[in-house]
Design a protein around this motif. Structure first.
Motif, mmCIF file in Angstrom:
data_model
loop_
_atom_site.group_PDB
_atom_site.id
_atom_site.type_symbol
_atom_site.label_atom_id
_atom_site.label_comp_id
_atom_site.label_asym_id
_atom_site.label_seq_id
_atom_site.Cartn_x
_atom_site.Cartn_y
_atom_site.Cartn_z
ATOM 1 N N UNK A 1 0.843 -1.161 0.000
ATOM 2 C CA UNK A 1 0.000 0.000 0.000
ATOM 3 C C UNK A 1 0.892 1.229 0.000
ATOM 4 N N UNK A 2 0.914 1.979 -1.096
ATOM 5 C CA UNK A 2 1.769 3.170 -1.154
ATOM 6 C C UNK A 2 1.309 4.235 -0.159
ATOM 7 N N UNK A 3 2.266 4.871 0.481
ATOM 8 C CA UNK A 3 1.983 5.969 1.408
ATOM 9 C C UNK A 3 2.885 7.146 1.063
ATOM 10 N N UNK A 4 2.430 8.366 1.338
ATOM 11 C CA UNK A 4 3.301 9.527 1.125
ATOM 12 C C UNK A 4 4.571 9.390 1.970
ATOM 13 N N UNK A 5 5.618 10.043 1.526
ATOM 14 C CA UNK A 5 6.892 9.976 2.234
ATOM 15 C C UNK A 5 6.719 10.389 3.691
ATOM 16 N N UNK B 1 -3.735 4.422 -8.399
ATOM 17 C CA UNK B 1 -4.013 3.732 -9.672
ATOM 18 C C UNK B 1 -2.748 3.160 -10.323
ATOM 19 N N UNK B 2 -1.614 3.816 -10.158
ATOM 20 C CA UNK B 2 -0.347 3.322 -10.718
ATOM 21 C C UNK B 2 0.049 1.983 -10.100
ATOM 22 N N UNK C 1 -9.733 3.523 -5.905
ATOM 23 C CA UNK C 1 -10.247 4.281 -4.769
ATOM 24 C C UNK C 1 -11.756 4.346 -4.885
ATOM 25 N N UNK C 2 -12.439 3.980 -3.822
ATOM 26 C CA UNK C 2 -13.910 3.981 -3.807
ATOM 27 C C UNK C 2 -14.429 5.143 -3.026
#
Length: 54
Positions: free
Chosen positions: A1-5, A47-48, A53-54
């Motif tokens: 799960x990508x998170x901001x830095x 999306x990348x 996202x719902x």
């Protein structure tokens, strides 16, 4: 799960269930950036990574 830095998922607040490619849930994120920047990150980066996202 990508998170901001620098962001982290908050302790016991997340609810994430599923398996394989079928996951749903809620994650509470503590981020250094403001809410607008974090929202923009999710909109552009998820999306990348194949997330919807719902």
């Amino acid at each position: 799960m990508p998170l901001p830095q620098g962001a982290k998922i908050a302790g016991s607040d997340p609810i994430i269930i599923g398996g394989g490619n079928q996951w749903v849930g809620r994650a509470v994120v503590n981020a250094l950036q403001g809410a607008t920047d974090v929202y923009a990150f999710f909109q552009s980066e998820y999306p990348k990574s194949g997330w919807t996202i719902q």
